[in-house]
Design a protein around this motif. Sequence first.
Motif, PDB file in Angstrom:
ATOM      1  N   LYS A  11       0.843  -1.328   0.118  1.00 24.58           N
ATOM      2  CA  LYS A  11       0.030   0.220  -0.077  1.00 24.58           C
ATOM      3  C   LYS A  11       0.991   1.110   0.104  1.00 24.58           C
ATOM      4  CE  LYS A  11      -4.666   0.345   1.952  1.00 24.58           C
ATOM      5  NZ  LYS A  11      -5.393   0.210   3.212  1.00 24.58           N
ATOM      6  N   ALA A  12       0.690   2.131  -0.863  1.00 26.56           N
ATOM      7  CA  ALA A  12       1.327   3.543  -0.906  1.00 26.56           C
ATOM      8  C   ALA A  12       0.494   4.286  -0.079  1.00 26.56           C
ATOM      9  CB  ALA A  12       1.180   3.989  -2.402  1.00 26.56           C
ATOM     10  N   VAL A  13       1.457   5.178   0.746  1.00 26.42           N
ATOM     11  CA  VAL A  13       0.744   6.182   1.655  1.00 26.42           C
ATOM     12  C   VAL A  13       0.084   7.205   0.549  1.00 26.42           C
ATOM     13  CG1 VAL A  13       1.140   7.901   3.428  1.00 26.42           C
ATOM     14  CG2 VAL A  13       2.834   5.946   3.122  1.00 26.42           C
ATOM     15  N   PHE A  14       0.480   7.610  -0.495  1.00 24.89           N
ATOM     16  CA  PHE A  14      -0.395   8.587  -1.529  1.00 24.89           C
ATOM     17  C   PHE A  14       0.491   8.386  -2.802  1.00 24.89           C
ATOM     18  CE2 PHE A  14       2.841  11.345   0.453  1.00 24.89           C
ATOM     19  CZ  PHE A  14       3.326  12.236  -0.689  1.00 24.89           C
ATOM     20  N   SER A  15      -0.202   8.922  -3.730  1.00 19.61           N
ATOM     21  CA  SER A  15       0.559   8.996  -5.153  1.00 19.61           C
ATOM     22  C   SER A  15       0.514  10.273  -5.867  1.00 19.61           C
ATOM     23  CB  SER A  15      -0.150   7.889  -6.041  1.00 19.61           C
ATOM     24  OG  SER A  15      -1.709   8.460  -6.075  1.00 19.61           O
ATOM     25  N   VAL A  16       1.674  10.524  -6.750  1.00 20.46           N
ATOM     26  CA  VAL A  16       1.570  11.872  -7.324  1.00 20.46           C
ATOM     27  C   VAL A  16       1.555  11.349  -8.881  1.00 20.46           C
ATOM     28  CG1 VAL A  16       2.894  13.636  -7.724  1.00 20.46           C
ATOM     29  CG2 VAL A  16       3.067  12.753  -5.475  1.00 20.46           C
ATOM     30  N   ASP A  17       0.426  11.737  -9.613  1.00 12.69           N
ATOM     31  CA  ASP A  17       0.395  11.612 -10.807  1.00 12.69           C
ATOM     32  C   ASP A  17       0.298   9.931 -11.127  1.00 12.69           C
ATOM     33  OD1 ASP A  17      -0.246  13.929 -11.695  1.00 12.69           O
ATOM     34  OD2 ASP A  17       1.840  14.585 -12.488  1.00 12.69           O
ATOM     35  N   GLY A  18      -0.050   9.454 -10.232  1.00 11.70           N
ATOM     36  CA  GLY A  18       0.031   7.835 -10.533  1.00 11.70           C
ATOM     37  C   GLY A  18       1.068   6.925  -9.978  1.00 11.70           C
ATOM     38  N   GLN A  19       2.166   8.000  -9.562  1.00 11.98           N
ATOM     39  CA  GLN A  19       3.442   7.303  -9.026  1.00 11.98           C
ATOM     40  C   GLN A  19       3.475   7.280  -7.434  1.00 11.98           C
ATOM     41  OE1 GLN A  19       5.907   6.418 -11.180  1.00 11.98           O
ATOM     42  NE2 GLN A  19       4.350   7.201 -12.622  1.00 11.98           N
ATOM     43  N   PRO A  20       3.460   6.019  -7.167  1.00  9.93           N
ATOM     44  CA  PRO A  20       3.507   5.525  -5.565  1.00  9.93           C
ATOM     45  C   PRO A  20       4.454   6.270  -4.758  1.00  9.93           C
ATOM     46  CG  PRO A  20       4.297   3.748  -6.801  1.00  9.93           C
ATOM     47  CD  PRO A  20       3.999   4.464  -7.674  1.00  9.93           C
ATOM     48  N   VAL A  21       3.896   6.753  -3.747  1.00  6.72           N
ATOM     49  CA  VAL A  21       4.977   7.250  -2.366  1.00  6.72           C
ATOM     50  C   VAL A  21       4.960   6.390  -1.328  1.00  6.72           C
ATOM     51  CG1 VAL A  21       5.624   9.028  -0.971  1.00  6.72           C
ATOM     52  CG2 VAL A  21       4.724   9.573  -3.248  1.00  6.72           C
ATOM     53  N   TYR A  22       5.920   5.758  -0.622  1.00  8.15           N
ATOM     54  CA  TYR A  22       5.693   4.524   0.159  1.00  8.15           C
ATOM     55  C   TYR A  22       6.163   5.548   1.524  1.00  8.15           C
ATOM     56  CZ  TYR A  22       4.894   1.315  -3.499  1.00  8.15           C
ATOM     57  OH  TYR A  22       4.547   0.650  -4.575  1.00  8.15           O
ATOM     58  N   ARG A  23       6.046   4.632   2.685  1.00  9.13           N
ATOM     59  CA  ARG A  23       6.623   5.277   3.961  1.00  9.13           C
ATOM     60  C   ARG A  23       7.825   5.641   3.953  1.00  9.13           C
ATOM     61  NH1 ARG A  23       3.330   4.271   8.618  1.00  9.13           N
ATOM     62  NH2 ARG A  23       5.553   3.931   9.615  1.00  9.13           N
ATOM     63  N   GLU A  24       8.692   4.587   3.439  1.00  4.85           N
ATOM     64  CA  GLU A  24      10.123   4.909   3.576  1.00  4.85           C
ATOM     65  C   GLU A  24      10.588   6.176   2.760  1.00  4.85           C
ATOM     66  OE1 GLU A  24       9.688   0.488   2.832  1.00  4.85           O
ATOM     67  OE2 GLU A  24       8.693   2.013   2.255  1.00  4.85           O
ATOM     68  N   GLU A  25       9.967   6.589   1.808  1.00  4.02           N
ATOM     69  CA  GLU A  25      10.138   7.690   1.050  1.00  4.02           C
ATOM     70  C   GLU A  25       9.675   8.931   1.652  1.00  4.02           C
ATOM     71  OE1 GLU A  25       9.997   8.844  -3.817  1.00  4.02           O
ATOM     72  OE2 GLU A  25       8.929   7.189  -3.131  1.00  4.02           O
ATOM     73  N   VAL A  26       8.403   8.634   2.326  1.00  7.39           N
ATOM     74  CA  VAL A  26       7.948   9.851   3.225  1.00  7.39           C
ATOM     75  C   VAL A  26       9.226  10.110   4.523  1.00  7.39           C
ATOM     76  CG1 VAL A  26       6.352  10.469   5.129  1.00  7.39           C
ATOM     77  CG2 VAL A  26       5.538   9.257   2.844  1.00  7.39           C
ATOM     78  N   ALA A  27       9.654   9.062   4.782  1.00  6.37           N
ATOM     79  CA  ALA A  27      10.716   9.229   5.964  1.00  6.37           C
ATOM     80  C   ALA A  27      11.844  10.005   5.603  1.00  6.37           C
ATOM     81  CB  ALA A  27      11.122   8.044   6.369  1.00  6.37           C
ATOM     82  N   CYS A  28      12.374   9.768   4.041  1.00  7.77           N
ATOM     83  CA  CYS A  28      13.628  10.438   3.591  1.00  7.77           C
ATOM     84  C   CYS A  28      13.365  11.861   3.543  1.00  7.77           C
ATOM     85  CB  CYS A  28      13.799  10.113   1.958  1.00  7.77           C
ATOM     86  SG  CYS A  28      14.739   8.542   2.052  1.00  7.77           S
ATOM     87  N   VAL A  29      11.964  12.269   2.987  1.00 15.07           N
ATOM     88  CA  VAL A  29      11.432  13.722   2.864  1.00 15.07           C
ATOM     89  C   VAL A  29      11.558  14.385   4.228  1.00 15.07           C
ATOM     90  CG1 VAL A  29       9.829  15.183   1.828  1.00 15.07           C
ATOM     91  CG2 VAL A  29      10.715  13.387   0.575  1.00 15.07           C
ATOM     92  N   VAL A  30      10.834  13.554   5.275  1.00 18.06           N
ATOM     93  CA  VAL A  30      10.615  14.137   6.396  1.00 18.06           C
ATOM     94  C   VAL A  30      12.099  14.600   6.930  1.00 18.06           C
ATOM     95  CG1 VAL A  30      10.139  13.772   8.715  1.00 18.06           C
ATOM     96  CG2 VAL A  30       8.371  13.097   7.212  1.00 18.06           C
TER      97      VAL A  30
END
Length: 221
Positions: A11-30
């Motif tokens: 499960k992706a946390v959310f998507s941008v133009d259909g591209q998935p964003v996962y929890r680990e990627e959220v953590a990188c940006v945080v």
Amino acid sequence: VIFFVKGRTEKAVFSVDGQPVYREEVACVVNKIKLHQREKIAEKAGIDISEFTWDTEVEGKNGYEYLADAVVAEMKSIKTMQKEAMDNGLADAIDYHSLIKAMEKENKDRKEKKGNNETVFGMTQYTADQFYDYFNENLSLQNKRELINKEELTASDEEARAVYDADFDNEDYENIETSAKNLVLENKYQEHLKEMAEAAVVEIPDQMALTQAVKDAIEGK
């Protein structure tokens, strides 16, 4: 939003133009933006930074929720750039799990080179956060170069002269013409990225799950 990755469903946390964003990627940006956001939220709340906690509420939203909004804004910029670069043939995959595979390969190659006493530029071993920034910075540079090569980004003499008059008028134009044109191209590229990000479609299936992912990133979970 559910995506299939390496034979498993995630499960992706959310998507941008259909591209998935996962929890680990959220953590990188945080990890990248949390200090700046902390200052912005404290200022908005009218408190000293020493009094700030992520539970601080301003105008009905706490720090975690403001940070979640900032993560989405940042990911709009990153994902739209990545998607354009992939469409331009500059990346085979841009999902987070593929980037981690690329990092593992890069780290292995660098370790072998160091073991063979070969020259290794930059980091010997990347962490996930370091590689994420390294990958995106390099991909964005390649993307800009590709747009210039395709003449989708151009800098005319008139535009370069205008930049020269504004920023370089203590030097002869002939000496800095290339620098002036490069600055025009960079400004146009940044505007192009901004327009793509603003037009991006974001899907957040569960706002609470996104806020929780941000909270977990802050707490190092």
